[in-house]
Enzyme design. Structure first.
Site, PDB file in Angstrom:
ATOM      1  N   LYS A  63    -105.225  -7.765  45.303  1.00 61.92           N
ATOM      2  CA  LYS A  63    -103.924  -8.277  44.620  1.00 61.92           C
ATOM      3  C   LYS A  63    -103.154  -7.097  44.389  1.00 61.92           C
ATOM      4  O   LYS A  63    -103.077  -6.021  44.293  1.00 61.92           O
ATOM      5  CB  LYS A  63    -104.784  -8.546  43.078  1.00 61.92           C
TER       6      LYS A  63
HETATM    7  N1  GLU Z   1    -102.234 -16.008  44.757  1.00 60.20           N
HETATM    8  C1  GLU Z   1    -103.055 -16.910  45.263  1.00 60.20           C
HETATM    9  C2  GLU Z   1    -104.337 -16.821  44.717  1.00 60.20           C
HETATM   10  O1  GLU Z   1    -104.823 -16.259  43.752  1.00 60.20           O
HETATM   11  C3  GLU Z   1    -102.916 -16.923  46.806  1.00 60.20           C
HETATM   12  C4  GLU Z   1    -103.588 -15.984  47.531  1.00 60.20           C
HETATM   13  C5  GLU Z   1    -103.141 -15.999  48.902  1.00 60.20           C
HETATM   14  O2  GLU Z   1    -102.688 -16.984  49.473  1.00 60.20           O
HETATM   15  O3  GLU Z   1    -103.455 -15.110  49.780  1.00 60.20           O
HETATM   16  O4  GLU Z   1    -105.342 -17.438  45.538  1.00 60.20           O
END
Ligand code: GLU
Length: 417
Positions: A107
């Protein structure tokens, strides 16, 4: 009950500990998975429109790559801090394992209030962040995506900056791109659609008829608004919606299409929405509804208000909306919680489809993407439900156990020296 915490990393560890104990996770694996594999911090100096320099903090945390390159979004928010990003990165590892897509978890984020920046400032900030992380990101290394307050616009800048720095057009380095730049059909709706699929599966299990059910959705960004729309299409009467500018209640049911159109014409916010009486975001959570979908931010249901929750079913569209302390209270009340790492996995699943399409250079139509994504969601739900039955634990703990089992197998077969 132990003291509640609103630190997302502590919340993650509390569930991880419970799951590890139940499944007899060995100490070595426990110690490896407890902490993120790599943590990157960058100071990002940006020339603001007034000519002054402002320095922002940027983060990228790679939690684990045992199952494949790390995957996870980038958020722009004043709440971004190391422990939050560490928790979100670990949740991505568990989420990808549950969704059964070949990724680890990561993240990223920048501590910034994007509403205070001009378009040009946001672009420069995004490019500076990309440049700082250029050796972290990579199609086979680490693949960012949208998260809170980022979207296709930000992803396009990342593709552009990354491609320039590497000297080769590389759309597969991020997902959640616009269609014209290698994005996938169905990606924008994927998370909310998946939340609804998870909700429908849960309703089948607890014998709740969606056509007779009443629901409330907190958050009206990409996840909340699409969740409300799909729940409504399945017959659930959505009586309350909200965003950070206000919450609205209409016992007859909110016209979701109208709400989305209103938001789109109102600088992206619900403020001033006329179809319903204004309540607070706190009131929304404790309404007398059957199903509640928290699709905004972390720590919305805590030990302080969990007791007042009346919904029988909670489906987490956001990451971390319920604290570990609240989990214990909700489980005690017999409320079924479909946890974030299961319920909102539809987004990253279609991100995976986007990434494979980029690698092939061949693109699928929307109905094909949706059909496959729904199948992934249903499988994930069934798998976690079975683990819950086997160990007689909540779906949250079952989800952790299921994820940990999968990550552990990959970790062990690759080995540690
Ligand atoms: N930010 C989204 C999540 O928390 C999507 C992550 C992604 O598609 O890589 O799942």
């Amino acid at each position: 009950m132990s003291k509640d915490t609103t630190n997302p990393y502590e919340s993650m560890i509390r569930r991880f500990d419970v799951a590890a104990k139940i499944m007899n996770l060995d100490d070595d694996t426990y110690n490896i998975l407890k902490t993120p594999h790599r943590q990157y911090l960058a100071s990002l100096p940006i020339k603001m429109d007034d000519g002054k320099i402002q320095v922002f903090e940027g983060y990228r945390i790679v939690h684990n790559t045992s199952r494949g390159p790390s995957k996870g979004g980038i958020r722009y928010s004043m709440d971004v801090n190391l422990d939050e990003v560490k928790a979100l990165a670990a949740w991505m590892t568990w989420k990808c394992a549950i969704a059964d897509i070949p990724y680890g978890g990561a993240k990223g984020g920048i501590t910034v209030d994007p509403s205070k920046l001009s378009e040009g400032e946001l672009e420069r900030l995004t490019r500076a962040y990309t440049a700082a992380m250029v050796d972290v990101f990579g199609v086979d290394k680490d693949i960012p995506a949208p998260d809170v307050a980022t979207g296709p616009r930000v992803m396009s800048w990342i593709v552009d900056e990354y491609s320039k720095l590497k000297g080769a057009f590389t759309p597969g380095v991020v997902t959640g791109k616009p269609i014209h730049l290698g994005g996938s059909e169905g990606r924008v709706e994927a998370t909310g659609r998946g939340v609804t699929v998870a909700a429908m599966e849960a309703m089948k299990k607890i014998k709740m008829d969606p056509k007779k059910a009443i629901g409330a959705v907190q958050g009206f960004g990409n996840v909340g608004s699409i969740t409300a729309k799909h729940m409504d299409e399945h017959g659930v009467r959505i009586v309350a919606i909200s965003d950070h500018t206000g919450a609205f209640y209409n016992p007859k049911g909110i016209n979701i299409e109208k709400a989305i159109a209103y938001r789109n014409s109102n600088h992206g916010v619900l403020k001033g929405f006329a179809d319903g009486t204004e309540i607070t975001n706190e009131d929304l959570l404790t309404l007398d509804v059957d199903v509640l979908c928290p699709c905004a931010l972390e720590n919305q249901i805590t030990a302080a208000n969990a007791d007042q929750i009346k919904a029988q079913l909670i489906v987490e569209g956001a990451n971390g909306p319920i604290t570990a302390g609240a989990d214990e209270i909700l489980t005690g009340k017999g409320i079924i919680v479909v946890p974030d790492i299961l319920a909102n996995g539809g987004g990253v699943t279609v991100s995976y489809f986007e990434w494979t399409q980029n690698r092939f250079g061949y693109y699928y139509p929307e109905d094909e993407i949706n059909r496959r994504a729904d199948r992934y969601m249903i499988n994930a739900f069934q798998n976690v439900w079975s683990v819950g039955e086997k160990h007689k634990v909540s779906l949250r703990i079952a989800a952790y156990i299921f994820a940990l089992e999968k990550v552990t197998i990959s970790l062990k077969s690759r080995g540690v020296y």
